[in-house]
Design a protein around this motif. Structure first.
Motif, PDB file in Angstrom:
ATOM      1  N   ARG A   1      21.583  98.038  61.310  1.00  0.00           N
ATOM      2  CA  ARG A   1      20.771  99.160  61.632  1.00  0.00           C
ATOM      3  C   ARG A   1      20.622  99.605  63.262  1.00  0.00           C
ATOM      4  N   PHE A   2      21.318  98.679  63.954  1.00  0.00           N
ATOM      5  CA  PHE A   2      21.315  99.186  65.611  1.00  0.00           C
ATOM      6  C   PHE A   2      22.433 100.073  65.610  1.00  0.00           C
TER       7      PHE A   2
ATOM      8  N   GLU B   1      11.332  97.590  68.273  1.00  0.00           N
ATOM      9  CA  GLU B   1      11.735  98.196  67.139  1.00  0.00           C
ATOM     10  C   GLU B   1      10.537  98.946  66.339  1.00  0.00           C
TER      11      GLU B   1
ATOM     12  N   CYS C   1      23.978 100.063  68.564  1.00  0.00           N
ATOM     13  CA  CYS C   1      25.160  99.520  69.222  1.00  0.00           C
ATOM     14  C   CYS C   1      26.157  98.713  68.350  1.00  0.00           C
ATOM     15  N   THR C   2      25.558  98.289  67.111  1.00  0.00           N
ATOM     16  CA  THR C   2      26.516  97.643  66.354  1.00  0.00           C
ATOM     17  C   THR C   2      27.677  98.526  65.907  1.00  0.00           C
TER      18      THR C   2
ATOM     19  N   ASP D   1      23.628  88.918  62.619  1.00  0.00           N
ATOM     20  CA  ASP D   1      22.401  89.084  63.126  1.00  0.00           C
ATOM     21  C   ASP D   1      22.072  88.561  64.550  1.00  0.00           C
TER      22      ASP D   1
ATOM     23  N   ASP E   1      18.299 101.103  77.449  1.00  0.00           N
ATOM     24  CA  ASP E   1      18.921 100.972  75.880  1.00  0.00           C
ATOM     25  C   ASP E   1      19.983 100.149  75.768  1.00  0.00           C
ATOM     26  N   ASP E   2      19.998  99.449  74.906  1.00  0.00           N
ATOM     27  CA  ASP E   2      20.810  98.397  74.502  1.00  0.00           C
ATOM     28  C   ASP E   2      21.412  98.819  73.085  1.00  0.00           C
ATOM     29  N   ARG E   3      20.631  99.856  72.264  1.00  0.00           N
ATOM     30  CA  ARG E   3      20.925  99.963  70.880  1.00  0.00           C
ATOM     31  C   ARG E   3      21.712 101.296  70.824  1.00  0.00           C
TER      32      ARG E   3
ATOM     33  N   LYS F   1      20.624 104.440  71.124  1.00  0.00           N
ATOM     34  CA  LYS F   1      19.482 105.473  70.915  1.00  0.00           C
ATOM     35  C   LYS F   1      19.679 106.577  72.049  1.00  0.00           C
TER      36      LYS F   1
ATOM     37  N   ASN G   1      28.966 100.856  74.954  1.00  0.00           N
ATOM     38  CA  ASN G   1      29.126  99.805  73.795  1.00  0.00           C
ATOM     39  C   ASN G   1      30.523 100.109  72.978  1.00  0.00           C
TER      40      ASN G   1
ATOM     41  N   TRP H   1      15.011  87.125  74.117  1.00  0.00           N
ATOM     42  CA  TRP H   1      16.604  87.763  74.105  1.00  0.00           C
ATOM     43  C   TRP H   1      17.291  87.147  75.315  1.00  0.00           C
TER      44      TRP H   1
END
Length: 347
Positions: free
Chosen positions: A188-189, A126, A191-192, A219, A146-148, A150, A161, A72
């Motif tokens: 599905r993330f 994941e 952060c998106t 993606d 946490d980058d997503r 959650k 974000n 990443w």
């Protein structure tokens, strides 16, 4: 041959337990006995295993870290931040990746069972969050980086974000950019959704609704940035800006725009997200939302170090702010010039 604790005990005329007590400062010992053991240790050059000493003290002085992959783009920054803190406190770091899926998790679980580390830092692979929550519930101190977006049932360090998406939108609006193409991250993330919501809501507050046709699901790859631009061109959709949900896809978008014969930033301004080192080396250099990834790694490690020192882990996430970094990929939109009426000749 290496010197062992048995060698020290035999030379000093004491038991291995006594040597261990001297090494760990446990229990009351006759001062002369303790001094004799220390002298023998010095004479023999005995160096005790840090792991053995740690276990004798009820602690390994090792921190585990579980990550999805080392590939990443920002992973190195997070790792460096964690290592900076862990090593400064005299701890080591035991790194686990999820590269081999279930096989990786079995290997990780075996190390958990062996109590190979005192606490765990996690960038969630994941599908593993429930398992990590179970480990925390059973007594393993865990901190999520946490980058997503959650919100786990254990301590975490996060970033803004939503505010990052807002800052990207405000910047483009200030430049007069009213038709942005958005190339999102993985749907599905969390952060998106937060980045898109912040961006979309800020445009809506300015009285501009995003065209749903100009929201392309990417993606986080360079290729998805190229595909997003090509999709818009194929559909003959007009756009004067691009907001890509990470720097790699922003770089792909810049390349595709330039290959189409348009100029970045004058025809199309581009904003990314993350501020990885790559962002400074796109052509032109990329305006982007900076995520404090190294600081997130440091903050998570400090939480664990504080816990080992007696400070309870916080219940609420620690949130570090994003910041907009303006470079050359964005510029004010040129005013549309109206052609002057043709002159008529007077007679």
């Amino acid at each position: 041959m290496s010197i062992t604790i048995a060698d020290v005990a035999a030379r000093a005329g004491v038991s291995k337990t006594t040597v261990s007590r001297v090494l760990n400062g446990k229990g009351e010992l006759d001062l002369r006995t303790a001094e004799r053991v220390r002298q023998v240790i010095a004479e023999l050059g005995y160096v005790p295993s840090a792991r053995a000493v740690g276990l004798a003290r009820g602690r390994t002085r090792i921190v585990g870290m579980l990550v999805p992959s080392l590939t990443w783009p920002w992973m190195g920054e997070v790792l460096q931040g964690a290592v900076d803190v862990v090593e400064s406190e005299g701890y080591g770091l035991l790194l686990f990746t999820f590269n081999r899926g279930e096989e990786s998790m079995h290997q990780f679980a075996s190390q958990v069972s062996a109590q190979s580390f005192d606490g765990l830092l996690v960038i969630e692979p994941e599908g593993t969050l429930t398992y990590i929550e179970q480990l925390h519930a059973r007594g393993l101190p865990v901190v999520l980086i946490d980058d997503r977006a959650k919100r786990p049932q254990f301590p975490s360090v996060a970033t803004t974000n939503l505010a990052g998406g807002e800052s990207a939108a405000r910047h483009l609006l200030e430049l007069g950019r009213h038709r942005p193409l958005v190339i999102t991250g993985v749907e599905r993330f969390g952060c998106t959704h937060e980045r898109l919501d912040g961006f979309r809501d800020t445009y809506a507050e300015a009285g501009i609704e995003l065209d749903p046709k100009l929201v392309f699901e990417g993606d986080f790859t360079h290729d998805s940035g190229r595909r997003g631009v090509q999709y818009a061109l194929d559909q003959r959709l007009e756009f004067d800006a691009i907001f890509a949900h990470n720097d790699l896809s922003a770089g792909g978008a810049i390349q595709a725009v330039r290959e189409s014969g348009r100029n970045v930033p004058n025809d199309v301004s581009v904003v990314g997200f993350d501020d990885i080192p790559y962002a400074e080396h796109t052509e032109p250099p990329l305006t982007t939302v900076h995520q404090p990834m190294r600081q997130m790694g440091q903050a998570a490690a400090r939480m664990l170090m504080g816990y080992f020192g007696g400070t309870p882990l916080p219940e609420d996430p620690q949130v570090l702010p994003t910041t907009l970094i303006v470079r050359s990929s964005t510029a004010p939109k040129a005013a549309t010039r109206t052609k002057p009426a043709p002159r008529t000749r007077s007679h």
